[in-house]
Design an enzyme around this catalytic site. Structure first.
Site, mmCIF file in Angstrom:
data_model
loop_
_atom_site.group_PDB
_atom_site.id
_atom_site.type_symbol
_atom_site.label_atom_id
_atom_site.label_comp_id
_atom_site.label_asym_id
_atom_site.label_seq_id
_atom_site.Cartn_x
_atom_site.Cartn_y
_atom_site.Cartn_z
ATOM 1 N N CYS A 123 14.751 24.331 -8.049
ATOM 2 C CA CYS A 123 13.664 23.463 -8.531
ATOM 3 C C CYS A 123 13.877 23.008 -9.970
ATOM 4 O O CYS A 123 13.217 22.076 -10.425
ATOM 5 C CB CYS A 123 12.325 24.176 -8.369
ATOM 6 S SG CYS A 123 11.974 24.494 -6.637
ATOM 7 N N HIS A 264 7.107 20.822 -12.586
ATOM 8 C CA HIS A 264 7.587 20.923 -11.208
ATOM 9 C C HIS A 264 6.386 21.180 -10.298
ATOM 10 O O HIS A 264 5.473 21.929 -10.648
ATOM 11 C CB HIS A 264 8.598 22.074 -11.106
ATOM 12 C CG HIS A 264 8.954 22.413 -9.707
ATOM 13 N ND1 HIS A 264 9.445 21.472 -8.826
ATOM 14 C CD2 HIS A 264 8.880 23.576 -9.009
ATOM 15 C CE1 HIS A 264 9.664 22.056 -7.662
ATOM 16 N NE2 HIS A 264 9.321 23.333 -7.743
ATOM 17 N N ASN A 294 6.277 20.492 -2.217
ATOM 18 C CA ASN A 294 7.382 20.845 -3.109
ATOM 19 C C ASN A 294 8.680 20.260 -2.557
ATOM 20 O O ASN A 294 9.209 20.729 -1.548
ATOM 21 C CB ASN A 294 7.467 22.375 -3.201
ATOM 22 C CG ASN A 294 8.564 22.845 -4.143
ATOM 23 O OD1 ASN A 294 9.367 22.056 -4.633
ATOM 24 N ND2 ASN A 294 8.605 24.146 -4.398
HETATM 25 C C1 LIG Z 1 3.058 31.225 -1.109
HETATM 26 C C2 LIG Z 1 1.698 31.342 -1.790
HETATM 27 C C3 LIG Z 1 0.958 30.027 -1.670
HETATM 28 C C4 LIG Z 1 0.907 32.418 -1.078
HETATM 29 O O1 LIG Z 1 -0.338 32.550 -1.727
HETATM 30 P P1 LIG Z 1 -0.940 34.008 -1.973
HETATM 31 O O2 LIG Z 1 -2.275 33.808 -2.537
HETATM 32 O O3 LIG Z 1 0.068 34.755 -2.788
HETATM 33 O O4 LIG Z 1 -1.050 34.546 -0.512
HETATM 34 P P2 LIG Z 1 -0.415 35.880 0.076
HETATM 35 O O5 LIG Z 1 1.075 35.731 0.181
HETATM 36 O O6 LIG Z 1 -0.978 37.030 -0.691
HETATM 37 O O7 LIG Z 1 -1.044 35.860 1.510
HETATM 38 C C5 LIG Z 1 -2.402 36.099 1.680
HETATM 39 C C6 LIG Z 1 -2.667 36.103 3.154
HETATM 40 O O8 LIG Z 1 -2.509 34.769 3.649
HETATM 41 C C7 LIG Z 1 -1.640 34.770 4.754
HETATM 42 N N1 LIG Z 1 -0.895 33.525 4.786
HETATM 43 C C8 LIG Z 1 0.309 33.235 4.266
HETATM 44 N N2 LIG Z 1 0.622 31.965 4.533
HETATM 45 C C9 LIG Z 1 -0.406 31.440 5.218
HETATM 46 C C10 LIG Z 1 -0.666 30.194 5.760
HETATM 47 N N3 LIG Z 1 0.203 29.167 5.659
HETATM 48 N N4 LIG Z 1 -1.837 29.990 6.383
HETATM 49 C C11 LIG Z 1 -2.732 30.972 6.518
HETATM 50 N N5 LIG Z 1 -2.531 32.212 6.031
HETATM 51 C C12 LIG Z 1 -1.388 32.435 5.384
HETATM 52 C C13 LIG Z 1 -0.734 35.960 4.537
HETATM 53 O O9 LIG Z 1 -0.173 36.398 5.745
HETATM 54 C C14 LIG Z 1 -1.693 36.968 3.957
HETATM 55 O O10 LIG Z 1 -2.418 37.545 5.007
HETATM 56 P P3 LIG Z 1 -2.715 39.101 5.019
HETATM 57 O O11 LIG Z 1 -3.497 39.354 3.771
HETATM 58 O O12 LIG Z 1 -3.462 39.284 6.281
HETATM 59 O O13 LIG Z 1 -1.368 39.749 4.997
HETATM 60 C C15 LIG Z 1 1.863 31.717 -3.272
HETATM 61 O O14 LIG Z 1 2.271 33.057 -3.382
HETATM 62 C C16 LIG Z 1 2.817 30.833 -3.988
HETATM 63 O O15 LIG Z 1 2.599 29.659 -4.132
HETATM 64 N N6 LIG Z 1 3.907 31.401 -4.526
HETATM 65 C C17 LIG Z 1 4.879 30.654 -5.241
HETATM 66 C C18 LIG Z 1 5.708 29.881 -4.274
HETATM 67 C C19 LIG Z 1 6.532 28.851 -4.962
HETATM 68 O O16 LIG Z 1 6.071 28.194 -5.842
HETATM 69 N N7 LIG Z 1 7.776 28.722 -4.511
HETATM 70 C C20 LIG Z 1 8.664 27.757 -4.977
HETATM 71 C C21 LIG Z 1 9.056 28.073 -6.367
HETATM 72 S S1 LIG Z 1 9.949 26.773 -6.987
#
Ligand SMILES: CC(C)(COP(=O)(O)OP(=O)(O)OC[C@H]1O[C@@H](n2cnc3c(N)ncnc32)[C@H](O)[C@@H]1OP(=O)(O)O)[C@@H](O)C(=O)NCCC(=O)NCCS
Length: 339
Positions: A123, A264, A294
């Site tokens: 990224c 980004h 993204n």
């Molecule tokens: C991926 C992201 C959106 C997840 O958000 P979060 O608040 O951390 O969510 P979690 O991973 O804790 O998941 C919470 C719950 O939602 C669920 N979940 C994950 N993806 C889901 C989706 N698409 N739809 C519904 N539920 C979802 C998980 O399974 C989890 O359930 P559980 O509590 O029963 O296990 C977040 O962590 C994020 O944006 N991270 C950075 C990613 C990024 O920027 N990557 C590129 C970098 S350049």
């Protein structure tokens, strides 16, 4: 050919003299994804700020998206591909391992005189590539460098993994970097960082020399993006905000001095955390994650191109870009707008 064969070295400031982007036509909403994985429009929007994204058609590659953006770029600048000296393609989804997407793009657009290479900065790839282009231009080695940030993320996403498949989209952005006539505008400064210890949190384990592709690696889904979202989120918030503040600090600036901040586009909550720390208002920030998700190396040039098209930025405006991505890689780049 040695560097001296290109002529006398100088230290001119490098400028972006044209910008463009290309997005595939196929629009995929959160509602569409609800039909594929157990997710909801509400979850995706609340956690990420994404409403929809674009998907490339089958067979449409990174160099195809890059070529479409480049054709528009050349038209806007009023030059031909034959005028280009160097092509740098920032991507983590090249058409294939080799030849590089830069070579494939070169032949698609007919840039016979140019040489080129791909740059893998995830990224942060676009900022890495722009800073690299600025060195070739600033030293006097080259006069017209094409920088493309392009990714077909759908080619490496597991559409059974709801935690990653909702986050990404496909797209391309391009800029032309040329020497300036004066030192008033152009690329002022950049800060680039890497920390390989972060590699464990966001990676694609299969297909390379560590895990060459076999039926087993495919079965284990090693050719897809693997991510520890929570850890990436934590490091991204800190990394992008730190490197942005550091840039402002070393030029005696505050957030108020920026006309546009281009972060980004990975997650709206990461962007908001960074802009809170810089005391920027959202009106100073480029945000299009709601429409494109993204697109990895393409997010920043797409934002820049949209800002230019909508006349949100004008000559002499101060702009800062910032990124965070796999590697970990992160960085910021400060420029005064030329066009
Ligand atoms: C991926 C992201 C959106 C997840 O958000 P979060 O608040 O951390 O969510 P979690 O991973 O804790 O998941 C919470 C719950 O939602 C669920 N979940 C994950 N993806 C889901 C989706 N698409 N739809 C519904 N539920 C979802 C998980 O399974 C989890 O359930 P559980 O509590 O029963 O296990 C977040 O962590 C994020 O944006 N991270 C950075 C990613 C990024 O920027 N990557 C590129 C970098 S350049």
């Amino acid at each position: 050919m040695s560097v001296l064969d290109f002529g006398v070295l100088s230290t001119r400031r490098a400028k972006i003299t044209a910008v463009s982007h290309y997005l595939p036509e196929r629009r995929v909403t959160n509602k569409d994804l609800e039909k594929i994985v157990d997710t909801s429009d509400e979850w995706i929007f609340e956690r990420t700020g994404i409403r929809e994204r674009r998907f490339a058609e089958k067979g449409q590659t990174t160099s195809d998206l890059g070529a479409a953006a480049t054709r528009l770029l050349l038209e806007r600048r009023g030059i031909t591909a034959a005028d280009l000296d160097l092509i740098i393609v920032a991507t983590v989804t090249p058409d294939m391992f080799f030849p590089s997407s830069a070579c494939l793009l070169q032949t698609k657009i007919g840039a016979q005189k140019a040489w080129g290479f791909d740059l893998s900065g995830a990224c942060s790839g676009f900022i890495y590539a722009l800073a690299t282009a600025a060195q070739f231009v600033g030293s006097g080695v080259h006069k017209k460098v094409l920088v493309v940030g392009a990714d077909v993320m759908t080619s490496i996403i597991d559409f059974q993994d709801r935690a990653t498949c909702v986050l990404f989209g496909d797209g391309a952005g391009a800029v032309l970097v040329e020497p300036g006539e004066d030192d008033e505008r152009g690329i002022i400064d950049f800060i680039l960082r890497s920390d390989g210890a972060g590699g464990q949190f966001l990676y694609m384990p299969g297909g390379g020399s560590l895990n060459p592709p076999t039926a087993e690696t495919v079965k284990k889904k090693m050719h897809y993006v693997h991510q520890d979202g929570k850890n990436v989120f934590k490091f991204a918030v800190r990394g992008m905000a730190d490197v942005s503040q550091e840039m402002l600090g070393r030029h005696g600036l505050t957030g108020k001095d920026l006309k546009l901040y281009i972060p980004h586009q990975a997650n709206l909550r990461i962007i908001r955390a960074a802009i809170d720390r810089m005391e920027l208002s959202e009106s100073q920030v480029a945000i299009n994650i709601d429409r494109y998700a993204n697109t990895t190396a393409a997010t920043i040039p797409i934002c820049l191109s949209e800002a230019h098209e909508s006349k949100r930025i004008a000559r002499n405006d101060l702009i800062m870009m910032a990124s965070f991505g796999a590697g970990f890689t992160w960085g910021s780049l400060l420029l005064r707008w030329e066009i």
